[in-house]
Design an enzyme around this catalytic site. Structure first.
Site, mmCIF file in Angstrom:
data_model
loop_
_atom_site.group_PDB
_atom_site.id
_atom_site.type_symbol
_atom_site.label_atom_id
_atom_site.label_comp_id
_atom_site.label_asym_id
_atom_site.label_seq_id
_atom_site.Cartn_x
_atom_site.Cartn_y
_atom_site.Cartn_z
ATOM 1 N N GLU A 127 7.760 8.075 15.929
ATOM 2 C CA GLU A 127 8.216 7.383 14.895
ATOM 3 C C GLU A 127 9.351 8.488 14.454
ATOM 4 O O GLU A 127 10.352 7.991 13.836
ATOM 5 C CB GLU A 127 7.076 7.395 13.826
ATOM 6 C CG GLU A 127 6.199 6.128 14.225
ATOM 7 C CD GLU A 127 4.729 6.258 13.499
ATOM 8 O OE1 GLU A 127 4.611 6.778 12.550
ATOM 9 O OE2 GLU A 127 3.831 5.360 13.813
ATOM 10 N N ASN A 181 0.641 -1.191 -0.045
ATOM 11 C CA ASN A 181 -0.038 0.050 -0.140
ATOM 12 C C ASN A 181 0.737 1.194 -0.040
ATOM 13 O O ASN A 181 0.367 2.356 0.214
ATOM 14 C CB ASN A 181 -1.050 -0.074 1.161
ATOM 15 C CG ASN A 181 -0.351 -0.107 2.486
ATOM 16 O OD1 ASN A 181 0.966 -0.115 2.699
ATOM 17 N ND2 ASN A 181 -1.266 -0.051 3.428
ATOM 18 N N HIS A 184 3.273 5.251 4.394
ATOM 19 C CA HIS A 184 2.728 5.087 5.891
ATOM 20 C C HIS A 184 2.836 6.573 6.082
ATOM 21 O O HIS A 184 3.642 7.552 6.043
ATOM 22 C CB HIS A 184 3.643 4.206 6.689
ATOM 23 C CG HIS A 184 3.919 4.568 8.104
ATOM 24 N ND1 HIS A 184 2.860 3.916 9.043
ATOM 25 C CD2 HIS A 184 4.511 5.651 9.049
ATOM 26 C CE1 HIS A 184 2.915 4.592 10.376
ATOM 27 N NE2 HIS A 184 3.875 5.430 10.141
#
Ligand code: IDP
Length: 151
Positions: free
Chosen positions: A126, A112, A115
């Site tokens: 992150e 996909n 992110h």
């Protein structure tokens, strides 16, 4: 102003879609603060996706994410966390709306393309996982007043 972490996954690079996807974030009016090409070690990906440990797709996900370089990036903008997830579309590209990155460019959940952090806490977690503080630039845009009415 919020910050978020955006990763262009290995399929984005394999398919030559880096410019296209970065362009969507720039055109939206988000500001790029950090950008690098990373071949992530397994431990980094495992830490990034630790909430999914034990899920049936976990092993495949870690293999996918370590299969080649990733473009890691930090962006800033108004409501960028929810807004960038809207730009991405649904996690499963077969359910993502046309006009979204996944809706336009991908077909399958295991490929996909991109992110984006899903909450302010995860965004900061992150960003610090993937970037050293000195790799993030705090700069001002001359166009800022034409993108956001107030800072
Ligand atoms: P998100 O990337 O939209 O935040 P999450 O549910 O956090 O979605 O899942 C993380 C990533 O794990 C997804 O982007 C996708 O690459 C992968 N993933 C999630 N569910 C599945 C699945 O059912 N099969 C294969 N991969 C999956």
């Amino acid at each position: 102003m919020e910050r978020t972490f955006i990763a262009l996954k290995p399929d984005t690079l394999q398919r030559g879609l880096v410019g296209d996807i970065i362009n969507r974030f720039e055109k939206k009016g988000f500001q790029l603060l950090g950008l690098k090409l990373v071949q992530p070690p397994r431990e980094l990906v495992e830490k990034h996706y630790e909430e999914h440990l034990g899920r049936p797709f976990y092993e495949g996900l870690v293999n996918y994410m370590t299969s080649g370089p990733i473009v890691a990036s930090v962006w800033q903008g108004k409501n960028i966390i929810s807004s960038s997830r809207s730009l991405l579309g649904a996690t499963d590209p077969s359910k993502a709306a046309p006009g979204t990155i996944r809706g336009d460019l991908a077909t399958q959940v295991g490929r996909n393309l991109v992110h984006a952090s899903d909450s302010p806490v995860n965004a900061e977690r992150e960003i610090s996982l993937w970037f050293a503080a000195k790799e993030i630039q705090n700069w001002s845009r001359s166009l800022e007043p034409w993108i956001n009415e107030e800072n």
